[in-house]
Motif scaffolding. Structure first.
Motif, mmCIF file in Angstrom:
data_model
loop_
_atom_site.group_PDB
_atom_site.id
_atom_site.type_symbol
_atom_site.label_atom_id
_atom_site.label_comp_id
_atom_site.label_asym_id
_atom_site.label_seq_id
_atom_site.Cartn_x
_atom_site.Cartn_y
_atom_site.Cartn_z
ATOM 1 N N PRO A 181 0.830 -1.212 0.000
ATOM 2 C CA PRO A 181 0.000 0.000 0.000
ATOM 3 C C PRO A 181 0.867 1.268 0.000
ATOM 4 N N PRO A 182 0.414 2.325 -0.701
ATOM 5 C CA PRO A 182 1.247 3.517 -0.907
ATOM 6 C C PRO A 182 1.846 4.136 0.353
ATOM 7 N N GLN A 183 1.068 4.305 1.400
ATOM 8 C CA GLN A 183 1.595 4.963 2.601
ATOM 9 C C GLN A 183 2.714 4.139 3.237
ATOM 10 N N GLU A 184 2.516 2.844 3.300
ATOM 11 C CA GLU A 184 3.535 1.939 3.849
ATOM 12 C C GLU A 184 4.752 1.872 2.913
ATOM 13 N N ALA A 185 4.481 1.816 1.613
ATOM 14 C CA ALA A 185 5.566 1.733 0.624
ATOM 15 C C ALA A 185 6.426 2.989 0.628
ATOM 16 N N GLU A 186 5.812 4.144 0.841
ATOM 17 C CA GLU A 186 6.582 5.390 0.852
ATOM 18 C C GLU A 186 7.632 5.379 1.960
ATOM 19 N N ALA A 187 7.239 4.964 3.149
ATOM 20 C CA ALA A 187 8.188 4.896 4.270
ATOM 21 C C ALA A 187 9.246 3.822 4.012
ATOM 22 N N PHE A 188 8.824 2.692 3.458
ATOM 23 C CA PHE A 188 9.742 1.593 3.160
ATOM 24 C C PHE A 188 10.768 2.033 2.118
ATOM 25 N N PHE A 189 10.294 2.700 1.062
ATOM 26 C CA PHE A 189 11.194 3.162 0.000
ATOM 27 C C PHE A 189 12.161 4.220 0.533
ATOM 28 N N ARG B 213 13.293 4.520 3.548
ATOM 29 C CA ARG B 213 14.290 3.811 4.366
ATOM 30 C C ARG B 213 15.281 3.065 3.472
ATOM 31 N N PHE B 214 14.771 2.445 2.398
ATOM 32 C CA PHE B 214 15.627 1.737 1.443
ATOM 33 C C PHE B 214 16.637 2.701 0.806
ATOM 34 N N CYS B 215 16.164 3.866 0.395
ATOM 35 C CA CYS B 215 17.058 4.860 -0.226
ATOM 36 C C CYS B 215 18.107 5.339 0.765
ATOM 37 N N ALA B 216 17.693 5.640 1.987
ATOM 38 C CA ALA B 216 18.645 6.101 3.007
ATOM 39 C C ALA B 216 19.686 5.025 3.294
ATOM 40 N N HIS B 217 19.249 3.786 3.370
ATOM 41 C CA HIS B 217 20.180 2.681 3.612
ATOM 42 C C HIS B 217 21.183 2.564 2.460
ATOM 43 N N THR B 218 20.685 2.613 1.237
ATOM 44 C CA THR B 218 21.568 2.495 0.073
ATOM 45 C C THR B 218 22.550 3.663 0.030
ATOM 46 N N GLN B 219 22.078 4.867 0.358
ATOM 47 C CA GLN B 219 22.958 6.042 0.400
ATOM 48 C C GLN B 219 24.007 5.919 1.495
ATOM 49 N N SER B 220 23.699 5.204 2.567
ATOM 50 C CA SER B 220 24.692 5.002 3.636
ATOM 51 C C SER B 220 25.792 4.039 3.191
ATOM 52 N N LEU B 221 25.485 3.218 2.182
ATOM 53 C CA LEU B 221 26.461 2.260 1.667
ATOM 54 C C LEU B 221 27.297 2.822 0.522
ATOM 55 N N TYR B 222 26.724 3.809 -0.182
ATOM 56 C CA TYR B 222 27.388 4.374 -1.366
ATOM 57 C C TYR B 222 26.923 5.810 -1.538
ATOM 58 N N GLU B 223 27.866 6.722 -1.670
ATOM 59 C CA GLU B 223 27.522 8.140 -1.658
ATOM 60 C C GLU B 223 26.879 8.668 -2.937
ATOM 61 N N HIS B 224 27.032 7.988 -4.053
ATOM 62 C CA HIS B 224 26.544 8.507 -5.328
ATOM 63 C C HIS B 224 25.165 7.940 -5.682
ATOM 64 N N VAL B 225 24.206 8.161 -4.780
ATOM 65 C CA VAL B 225 22.849 7.650 -4.965
ATOM 66 C C VAL B 225 21.872 8.822 -4.977
#
Length: 145
Positions: free
Chosen positions: A98-106, A108-120
């Motif tokens: 569902p969109p509201q849940e997916a927005e928070a999940f996405f 968090r996913f982006c922040a996690h990926t950015q913590s692993l690699y700076e060019h995101v």
């Protein structure tokens, strides 16, 4: 989680005539989130995106990942990847988170990926985005965790 990834020479996201994100050499990753996805799926996908070897080495073989190639990563939420297309001529979106849940999940996913690699970079969740890209190769893969 689902990722449709493309090796690109450039990619950009536009929303209402403004540029939200743009990258040069790198990977465009369209991300679909299903309601059954867990945080373990997200971590696995983030690691896979950063380690997947789709860039050419000095012998022109796909032996380099995005980090080794110095490329940029553009993450774009795309719920239509989670569609059920097995019946009829109209997609069903019941498998999508569902969109509201997916927005928070996405986010968090982006922040996690950015913590692993700076060019995101990212698109804009829920917006009507205009995605432009120059696919290099073309090289396109479907990843699922």
């Amino acid at each position: 989680m689902i990722a449709l990834i493309q090796r690109v020479n450039q990619a950009a996201i536009h929303v209402e005539n403004r540029t939200v994100s743009e990258i040069e050499h790198g990977m465009l990753a369209l991300i679909g989130i299903e309601k059954t996805d867990t945080w373990a799926n997200a971590e696995k996908l983030a690691n896979k995106l950063l380690s997947y070897r789709l860039f050419a080495d000095h012998e022109d073989k796909m032996n380099l990942n995005i980090v080794q190639s110095g490329g940029e990563l553009l993450l774009v939420s795309q719920f239509t990847l989670a569609a059920n297309t097995q019946k009829g001529n109209r997609p069903g979106f019941d498998p999508a988170m569902p969109p509201q849940e997916a927005e928070a999940f996405f986010a968090r996913f982006c922040a996690h990926t950015q913590s692993l690699y700076e060019h995101v970079s990212t698109g804009e969740f829920g917006a009507n985005m205009q995605v432009s890209l120059v696919n290099d190769g073309p090289v396109t893969f479907w990843l699922q965790t």
